[in-house]
Design an enzyme around this catalytic site. Structure first.
Site, PDB file in Angstrom:
ATOM      1  N   LYS A 179       0.910  -1.163   0.000  1.00 23.88           N
ATOM      2  CA  LYS A 179       0.000   0.000   0.000  1.00 23.88           C
ATOM      3  C   LYS A 179       0.938   1.198   0.000  1.00 23.88           C
ATOM      4  O   LYS A 179       1.542   1.545   1.010  1.00 23.88           O
ATOM      5  CB  LYS A 179      -0.873  -0.022   1.256  1.00 23.88           C
ATOM      6  CG  LYS A 179      -2.189   0.734   1.143  1.00 23.88           C
ATOM      7  CD  LYS A 179      -2.074   2.206   0.887  1.00 23.88           C
ATOM      8  CE  LYS A 179      -1.741   2.977   2.143  1.00 23.88           C
ATOM      9  NZ  LYS A 179      -1.411   4.407   1.852  1.00 23.88           N
ATOM     10  N   GLU A 254       9.368   0.897  11.078  1.00 25.78           N
ATOM     11  CA  GLU A 254      10.396   1.932  10.847  1.00 25.78           C
ATOM     12  C   GLU A 254       9.693   3.269  10.999  1.00 25.78           C
ATOM     13  O   GLU A 254       8.952   3.687  10.105  1.00 25.78           O
ATOM     14  CB  GLU A 254      10.964   1.803   9.427  1.00 25.78           C
ATOM     15  CG  GLU A 254      11.609   0.463   9.110  1.00 25.78           C
ATOM     16  CD  GLU A 254      12.964   0.287   9.766  1.00 25.78           C
ATOM     17  OE1 GLU A 254      13.491   1.253  10.347  1.00 25.78           O
ATOM     18  OE2 GLU A 254      13.486  -0.836   9.709  1.00 25.78           O
ATOM     19  N   CYS A 288      13.826  10.584   7.573  1.00 24.66           N
ATOM     20  CA  CYS A 288      13.583  10.053   8.916  1.00 24.66           C
ATOM     21  C   CYS A 288      14.824  10.135   9.781  1.00 24.66           C
ATOM     22  O   CYS A 288      14.733  10.328  10.987  1.00 24.66           O
ATOM     23  CB  CYS A 288      13.075   8.628   8.841  1.00 24.66           C
ATOM     24  SG  CYS A 288      14.129   7.546   7.881  1.00 24.66           S
ATOM     25  N   GLU A 388       9.312  15.570  15.956  1.00 24.62           N
ATOM     26  CA  GLU A 388       9.820  15.493  14.582  1.00 24.62           C
ATOM     27  C   GLU A 388       9.121  16.570  13.751  1.00 24.62           C
ATOM     28  O   GLU A 388       7.906  16.560  13.620  1.00 24.62           O
ATOM     29  CB  GLU A 388       9.511  14.103  14.023  1.00 24.62           C
ATOM     30  CG  GLU A 388      10.068  13.891  12.645  1.00 24.62           C
ATOM     31  CD  GLU A 388       9.765  12.495  12.123  1.00 24.62           C
ATOM     32  OE1 GLU A 388       8.581  12.086  12.130  1.00 24.62           O
ATOM     33  OE2 GLU A 388      10.703  11.809  11.687  1.00 24.62           O
TER      34      GLU A 388
HETATM   35  P1  NAD Z   1       2.305   8.445   7.726  1.00 22.94           P
HETATM   36  O1  NAD Z   1       2.472   7.625   8.948  1.00 22.94           O
HETATM   37  O2  NAD Z   1       1.291   9.490   7.709  1.00 22.94           O
HETATM   38  O3  NAD Z   1       1.971   7.494   6.496  1.00 22.94           O
HETATM   39  C1  NAD Z   1       2.807   6.406   6.143  1.00 22.94           C
HETATM   40  C2  NAD Z   1       1.973   5.370   5.422  1.00 22.94           C
HETATM   41  O4  NAD Z   1       1.058   4.793   6.344  1.00 22.94           O
HETATM   42  C3  NAD Z   1       1.140   5.916   4.272  1.00 22.94           C
HETATM   43  O5  NAD Z   1       1.111   4.964   3.235  1.00 22.94           O
HETATM   44  C4  NAD Z   1      -0.236   6.071   4.914  1.00 22.94           C
HETATM   45  O6  NAD Z   1      -1.286   6.006   3.983  1.00 22.94           O
HETATM   46  C5  NAD Z   1      -0.254   4.874   5.835  1.00 22.94           C
HETATM   47  N1  NAD Z   1      -1.159   4.984   6.978  1.00 22.94           N
HETATM   48  C6  NAD Z   1      -1.478   6.093   7.689  1.00 22.94           C
HETATM   49  N2  NAD Z   1      -2.354   5.771   8.663  1.00 22.94           N
HETATM   50  C7  NAD Z   1      -2.585   4.444   8.570  1.00 22.94           C
HETATM   51  C8  NAD Z   1      -3.418   3.527   9.286  1.00 22.94           C
HETATM   52  N3  NAD Z   1      -4.183   3.924  10.295  1.00 22.94           N
HETATM   53  N4  NAD Z   1      -3.410   2.237   8.909  1.00 22.94           N
HETATM   54  C9  NAD Z   1      -2.637   1.816   7.887  1.00 22.94           C
HETATM   55  N5  NAD Z   1      -1.847   2.638   7.159  1.00 22.94           N
HETATM   56  C10 NAD Z   1      -1.812   3.932   7.506  1.00 22.94           C
HETATM   57  O7  NAD Z   1       3.762   9.018   7.409  1.00 22.94           O
HETATM   58  P2  NAD Z   1       4.217   9.948   6.202  1.00 22.94           P
HETATM   59  O8  NAD Z   1       3.775  11.342   6.485  1.00 22.94           O
HETATM   60  O9  NAD Z   1       3.845   9.323   4.902  1.00 22.94           O
HETATM   61  O10 NAD Z   1       5.811   9.828   6.328  1.00 22.94           O
HETATM   62  C11 NAD Z   1       6.567  10.571   7.210  1.00 22.94           C
HETATM   63  C12 NAD Z   1       6.908   9.755   8.446  1.00 22.94           C
HETATM   64  O11 NAD Z   1       7.578   8.559   8.097  1.00 22.94           O
HETATM   65  C13 NAD Z   1       7.869  10.501   9.342  1.00 22.94           C
HETATM   66  O12 NAD Z   1       7.460  10.345  10.680  1.00 22.94           O
HETATM   67  C14 NAD Z   1       9.198   9.782   9.117  1.00 22.94           C
HETATM   68  O13 NAD Z   1      10.123   9.872  10.157  1.00 22.94           O
HETATM   69  C15 NAD Z   1       8.744   8.386   8.905  1.00 22.94           C
HETATM   70  N6  NAD Z   1       9.780   7.631   8.199  1.00 22.94           N
HETATM   71  C16 NAD Z   1      10.494   6.671   8.867  1.00 22.94           C
HETATM   72  C17 NAD Z   1      11.502   5.976   8.227  1.00 22.94           C
HETATM   73  C18 NAD Z   1      12.315   4.917   8.908  1.00 22.94           C
HETATM   74  O14 NAD Z   1      12.957   4.140   8.227  1.00 22.94           O
HETATM   75  N7  NAD Z   1      12.317   4.829  10.220  1.00 22.94           N
HETATM   76  C19 NAD Z   1      11.777   6.263   6.887  1.00 22.94           C
HETATM   77  C20 NAD Z   1      11.044   7.249   6.259  1.00 22.94           C
HETATM   78  C21 NAD Z   1      10.021   7.913   6.907  1.00 22.94           C
END
Ligand code: NAD
Length: 481
Positions: A179, A254, A288, A388
């Site tokens: 997804k 992650e 991240c 963050e």
């Molecule tokens: P997000 O959590 O809003 O979304 C990430 C994904 O999860 C998207 O595909 C979203 O549609 C999905 N999602 C959101 N709510 C969900 C739910 N309730 N159930 C299932 N899926 C759901 O994050 P974002 O804004 O897309 O990305 C930024 C975040 O990602 C930052 O916090 C960043 O630090 C983190 N990040 C972490 C890493 C790592 O390796 N640790 C790498 C990159 C980004």
């Protein structure tokens, strides 16, 4: 804008990739994808629902036994084919990511596309070396693929995050339902085209585009998914973990970070502060592992501030498709509001603004631009030092001694990355051992796409990349002989 400008074949932007076919979603709703630099509509993509998720999971379930039975060497050959497929279309991937996310084109080529290519190469090499069996006591311990993997990814490194999961899961013999992020989904569809071109068996890799609360949660709770691998915010990770707990479904998480870069007393501060700015502002701070807190001895605060301001001045906002640009826009309106809100909060809480601020950069009113911002005199407990921000905002924090530096560096709920700079490498390594983080850069050590990558505490659990990345998708079975 025509679909071919995005690299995708005509009509594909609104589709899903299920069971080896590009298909229309069942529902008629579509989601807009906008260009980071202009805010203009780039494409209308699928808003997948539970029926689409079900179809994709069933395709992955059907493909699972056949894929698990393939020789590891054939799976390695296919990873190599995917890597070459990305390389052939590298420029299309880079431009697509630059338009969706706003990453400067040179960084898109080198990092957004370069890292996934390296990850595929390393995963393939690790797979060719991996032993799937060992004898322990009276047992033959066989390591089997966990099964059907549900992968959920964010938008900030939209190819890398998908490839890290896909390569490792496929190497282990698992099939995958992805997804992709609804903010930057076009790259995942391009990757589906590559998978199709290299004839990855049908159903082994399925791509859904949709929202988290709908398609994401339907995937998380689908009864036939065996394991979830999630990259994204701690907020969404918490919700996913709650849903998965009811099903006792294994997870790799992650999540977010608030990483510190610590300059020790004897550090080359000019280099440390310069690196801190470049690192914190990479991908406009939407990384991240961004080292968003620079910790320096209080006695050397002024020196660090001068370097940080001079370095930030070299990163004016620019059009991310221009070759010379080093700081592009943020990815979305939501991001813009979030980051400007945090900058205002920093001012309200009394941090000293050295450069930047919450105003829109003059001349960059279209798109999602924000000024590169540096704060000093930041108290470690301020909101901007704890949460963050995910924008180009660096906090400089002074410390009295090394014990206090450790305490501040470890003093957020996160633990993804960190960095340490010191005149004596061995001492810097000793200091690095005291930091609670999944990766620690010592004196600018380069990001690795083969060593284990992941977080501790609220940055998540589980590891990606290389051998450990593959092992996340294997389960041991002991045959007692
Ligand atoms: P997000 O959590 O809003 O979304 C990430 C994904 O999860 C998207 O595909 C979203 O549609 C999905 N999602 C959101 N709510 C969900 C739910 N309730 N159930 C299932 N899926 C759901 O994050 P974002 O804004 O897309 O990305 C930024 C975040 O990602 C930052 O916090 C960043 O630090 C983190 N990040 C972490 C890493 C790592 O390796 N640790 C790498 C990159 C980004």
């Amino acid at each position: 804008m025509t679909p071919s400008d995005l690299g995708l074949e005509s009509g594909r932007a609104g589709q899903l990739y299920i069971g080896g076919e590009f298909v229309d979603p069942r529902g008629s709703k579509r989601l807009p994808v906008v260009e980071a630099a202009t805010g203009a509509l780039l494409a209308e993509v699928a808003d997948a629902g539970a029926a689409d998720v079900d179809e994709a999971v069933l395709a992955a379930v059907a493909a699972q036994p056949g894929w698990a039975a393939t020789e590891p060497s054939s799976r390695a050959d296919l990873l190599d084919a995917v890597r070459r497929g990305i390389e052939r279309r590298a420029e299309e991937f880079a431009r697509s990511i630059t338009r969706e996310v706003g990453t400067p084109i040179r960084h898109s080529r080198a990092i957004q596309v370069g890292n996934p290519i390296a990850i595929l190469e390393h995963t393939e090499a690790a797979l060719r070396e991996l032993s799937f069996e060992e004898t322990i006591g009276n047992c033959l311990v066989v390591r089997e693929p966990v099964g059907v993997v549900g992968a959920i990814t964010p938008w900030n490194y939209p190819l890398q995050q998908v490839v890290a999961k896909l390569a490792a899961a496929l190497a282990a013999g698992c099939t995958v339902v992805l997804k992709a992020s609804e903010v930057a989904p076009l790259t995942a569809l391009l990757l589906a085209e590559v998978a199709d071109e290299v004839r990855l068996p049908r159903g082994v890799f399925n791509v859904l585009v949709g929202r988290g609360e709908t398609a994401g949660e339907a995937l998380v709770t689908h009864p036939l998914v065996d394991k979830l691998s999630f990259t994204g915010s701690t907020r969404a990770g918490r919700r996913i973990a709650e849903l998965a707990a009811a099903l006792v479904r294994p997870l790799t998480m992650e999540l977010g970070g608030k990483s510190a870069s610590v300059a020790l007393e004897d550090a080359d501060l000019a280099t440390a502060a310069k690196f801190a700015v470049y690192n914190a502002f990479l991908n406009s701070g939407q990384t991240c592992t961004a080292l968003t807190r620079l910790l320096v001895p209080k006695t050397r605060l002024a020196e660090a501030e001068a370097v940080a301001v001079a370095t930030a001045a070299k990163l004016p906002p620019g059009d991310p498709l221009e070759e010379g640009t080093r700081l592009g826009p943020l990815a979305s309106q939501t991001q813009l509001e979030r980051v400007r809100g945090y900058i205002r909060r920093g001012l309200d809480e009394g941090a000293r603004l050295l450069t930047g601020g919450p105003d829109v950069p003059p001349g960059w009113e279209r798109g999602f631009y924000v000024l590169p911002t540096v704060f000093s005199d930041v108290d470690p407990q301020m909101t901007i030092a704890q949460e963050e921000i995910f924008g180009p905002v660096l906090c400089i924090i002074g410390y009295d001694d090394e014990d206090q530096a450790v305490e501040i560096a470890n003093g957020t709920p996160y633990g993804l990355a960190a960095a340490v700079w010191g005149g004596q490498k061995e001492r810097a390594i000793e200091f690095a051992r005291r930091l609670r983080a999944g990766t620690v850069e010592v004196n600018g050590g380069a990001f690795s796409t083969v060593a284990p990558f992941g977080g501790v505490r609220q940055s998540g659990y589980g590891r990606e990349f290389g051998r450990q990345g593959i092992e996340e998708f294997l389960v041991p079975k002991s045959l007692q002989l």
